[in-house]
Design a protein around this motif. Structure first.
Motif, short mmCIF file in Angstrom:
data_model
loop_
_atom_site.label_atom_id
_atom_site.label_comp_id
_atom_site.label_asym_id
_atom_site.label_seq_id
_atom_site.Cartn_x
_atom_site.Cartn_y
_atom_site.Cartn_z
N THR A 147 16.58 13.87 -3.98
CA THR A 147 15.22 14.41 -3.79
C THR A 147 15.27 15.73 -3.03
OG1 THR A 147 14.23 12.22 -3.86
CG2 THR A 147 12.96 13.94 -2.76
N LEU A 148 16.11 15.80 -2.01
CA LEU A 148 16.28 17.06 -1.28
C LEU A 148 16.85 18.15 -2.19
CD1 LEU A 148 17.65 15.74 2.14
CD2 LEU A 148 15.42 16.83 1.71
N ALA A 149 17.79 17.77 -3.05
CA ALA A 149 18.35 18.74 -3.99
C ALA A 149 17.28 19.24 -4.96
CB ALA A 149 19.52 18.12 -4.76
N ALA A 150 16.45 18.33 -5.46
CA ALA A 150 15.37 18.71 -6.38
C ALA A 150 14.35 19.60 -5.67
CB ALA A 150 14.69 17.47 -6.95
N ALA A 151 14.00 19.25 -4.46
CA ALA A 151 13.04 20.06 -3.69
C ALA A 151 13.60 21.45 -3.41
CB ALA A 151 12.68 19.36 -2.39
N GLY A 152 14.87 21.51 -3.05
CA GLY A 152 15.51 22.80 -2.80
C GLY A 152 15.57 23.65 -4.06
N VAL A 201 0.85 -1.20 0.00
CA VAL A 201 0.00 0.00 0.00
C VAL A 201 0.88 1.25 0.00
CG1 VAL A 201 -1.69 1.33 1.33
CG2 VAL A 201 -1.96 -1.15 1.09
N LEU A 202 1.88 1.27 0.86
CA LEU A 202 2.79 2.42 0.92
C LEU A 202 3.51 2.63 -0.40
CD1 LEU A 202 4.38 1.90 4.46
CD2 LEU A 202 2.78 3.71 3.78
N LEU A 203 3.99 1.54 -0.99
CA LEU A 203 4.68 1.64 -2.27
C LEU A 203 3.73 2.12 -3.37
CD1 LEU A 203 7.22 1.28 -3.95
CD2 LEU A 203 6.61 -1.14 -4.23
N SER A 204 2.52 1.64 -3.37
CA SER A 204 1.54 2.06 -4.36
C SER A 204 1.24 3.55 -4.25
CB SER A 204 0.24 1.26 -4.21
OG SER A 204 0.47 -0.09 -4.47
N VAL A 205 1.04 4.03 -3.03
CA VAL A 205 0.76 5.45 -2.82
C VAL A 205 1.99 6.28 -3.22
CG1 VAL A 205 0.22 7.23 -1.11
CG2 VAL A 205 -0.99 5.05 -1.07
N HIS A 206 3.17 5.80 -2.88
CA HIS A 206 4.41 6.50 -3.23
C HIS A 206 4.54 6.64 -4.75
CE1 HIS A 206 8.62 7.62 -3.36
NE2 HIS A 206 8.97 6.49 -3.95
N VAL A 207 4.35 5.56 -5.48
CA VAL A 207 4.48 5.59 -6.94
C VAL A 207 3.38 6.45 -7.56
CG1 VAL A 207 4.38 4.18 -9.04
CG2 VAL A 207 5.73 3.41 -7.08
N LEU A 253 16.07 1.50 4.39
CA LEU A 253 16.26 2.94 4.61
C LEU A 253 17.74 3.36 4.62
CD1 LEU A 253 14.52 5.41 4.95
CD2 LEU A 253 14.53 5.05 7.40
N THR A 254 18.62 2.45 4.97
CA THR A 254 20.05 2.80 5.01
C THR A 254 20.83 2.26 3.81
OG1 THR A 254 20.52 0.86 6.39
CG2 THR A 254 20.08 2.95 7.53
N ASP A 255 20.13 1.67 2.84
CA ASP A 255 20.81 1.20 1.63
C ASP A 255 21.33 2.40 0.85
OD1 ASP A 255 20.04 -1.31 2.44
OD2 ASP A 255 18.99 -1.83 0.59
N PRO A 256 22.50 2.25 0.24
CA PRO A 256 23.10 3.38 -0.48
C PRO A 256 22.19 4.00 -1.55
CG PRO A 256 24.71 1.65 -0.22
CD PRO A 256 23.42 1.10 0.27
N VAL A 303 7.52 11.58 1.62
CA VAL A 303 6.91 11.08 2.86
C VAL A 303 6.59 9.60 2.73
CG1 VAL A 303 4.88 11.23 4.37
CG2 VAL A 303 6.05 13.32 3.63
N PHE A 304 5.88 9.25 1.65
CA PHE A 304 5.54 7.84 1.45
C PHE A 304 6.75 7.02 1.01
CE2 PHE A 304 1.27 9.55 1.54
CZ PHE A 304 0.62 8.61 2.32
N GLY A 305 7.72 7.66 0.37
CA GLY A 305 8.95 6.96 0.02
C GLY A 305 9.74 6.55 1.25
N LEU A 306 9.84 7.47 2.21
CA LEU A 306 10.54 7.13 3.46
C LEU A 306 9.79 6.04 4.23
CD1 LEU A 306 11.61 10.70 4.60
CD2 LEU A 306 13.12 8.85 3.85
N ALA A 307 8.48 6.14 4.26
CA ALA A 307 7.68 5.12 4.95
C ALA A 307 7.84 3.76 4.27
CB ALA A 307 6.21 5.53 4.97
N THR A 308 7.86 3.75 2.96
CA THR A 308 8.03 2.50 2.22
C THR A 308 9.41 1.91 2.47
OG1 THR A 308 6.54 3.28 0.48
CG2 THR A 308 7.99 1.46 -0.08
N ALA A 309 10.44 2.74 2.35
CA ALA A 309 11.81 2.25 2.58
C ALA A 309 11.97 1.72 3.99
CB ALA A 309 12.81 3.38 2.30
N SER A 310 11.36 2.40 4.95
CA SER A 310 11.43 1.94 6.33
C SER A 310 10.75 0.59 6.50
CB SER A 310 10.79 2.99 7.25
OG SER A 310 10.83 2.57 8.58
#
Length: 154
Positions: free
Chosen positions: A90-95, A4-10, A78-81, A66-73
């Motif tokens: 993503t932070l660079a794109a958002a900035g 569900v999280l992955l579906s919402v993220h995509v 979440l700590t994979d390279p 938000v949903f990407g972090l939840a999915t990865a978690s």
């Protein structure tokens, strides 16, 4: 729950980031079209709509990380390279969107109809920033599909 999280993220990525990428890419060319040869506004009607699309979908796009972090978690990655690199990009794109693209779009809107040369200058800078934004998102998308070092073999 992970599905569900992955579906919402995509879905959020497709429905929110896609429109921002497309509309933002159209703004510089539309601004140039809005200014006639004599420096008068020919038709700026579409330009404010494109800028509004960018602003609105940028806010909706917050759901993607938000949903990407939840999915990865929930997947335990979440700590994979590839996830960490994706987070940084993503932070660079958002900035880039928040600090450069959206303000430059506003400046462009304010300039159309007043200074033809300035419109060209702003449109050029905006086109470059938008291209970088789109490249960042394309890279994140590839990382999400390829997932270097993942155990899936994809």
């Amino acid at each position: 729950m992970t599905a569900v999280l992955l579906s919402v993220h995509v879905l959020a990525a497709i429905l929110a980031i896609g429109p921002v990428c497309v509309a933002a890419s159209m703004v510089p060319a539309e601004a140039r079209r809005a200014v006639a040869d004599g420096g008068e506004v020919a038709d700026a009607g579409r330009l404010p709509v494109l800028v509004r699309i960018c602003r609105t979908y940028a806010l909706v796009g917050i759901a993607v990380p938000v949903f990407g972090l939840a999915t990865a978690s929930s997947m335990g990655v979440l700590t994979d390279p590839w996830v960490l690199v994706s987070i940084v990009l993503t932070l660079a794109a958002a900035g880039l969107l928040a600090l450069r693209i959206l303000p430059q779009q506003r400046a462009l809107l304010d300039t159309v109809g007043t200074d033809r040369a300035r419109v060209g200058e702003l449109a050029g800078r905006l086109a470059g920033a938008t291209g970088m934004f789109n490249l960042l998102w394309a890279t994140v998308t590839v990382l999400m599909i390829v997932r270097p070092g993942s155990s899936t073999g994809v």
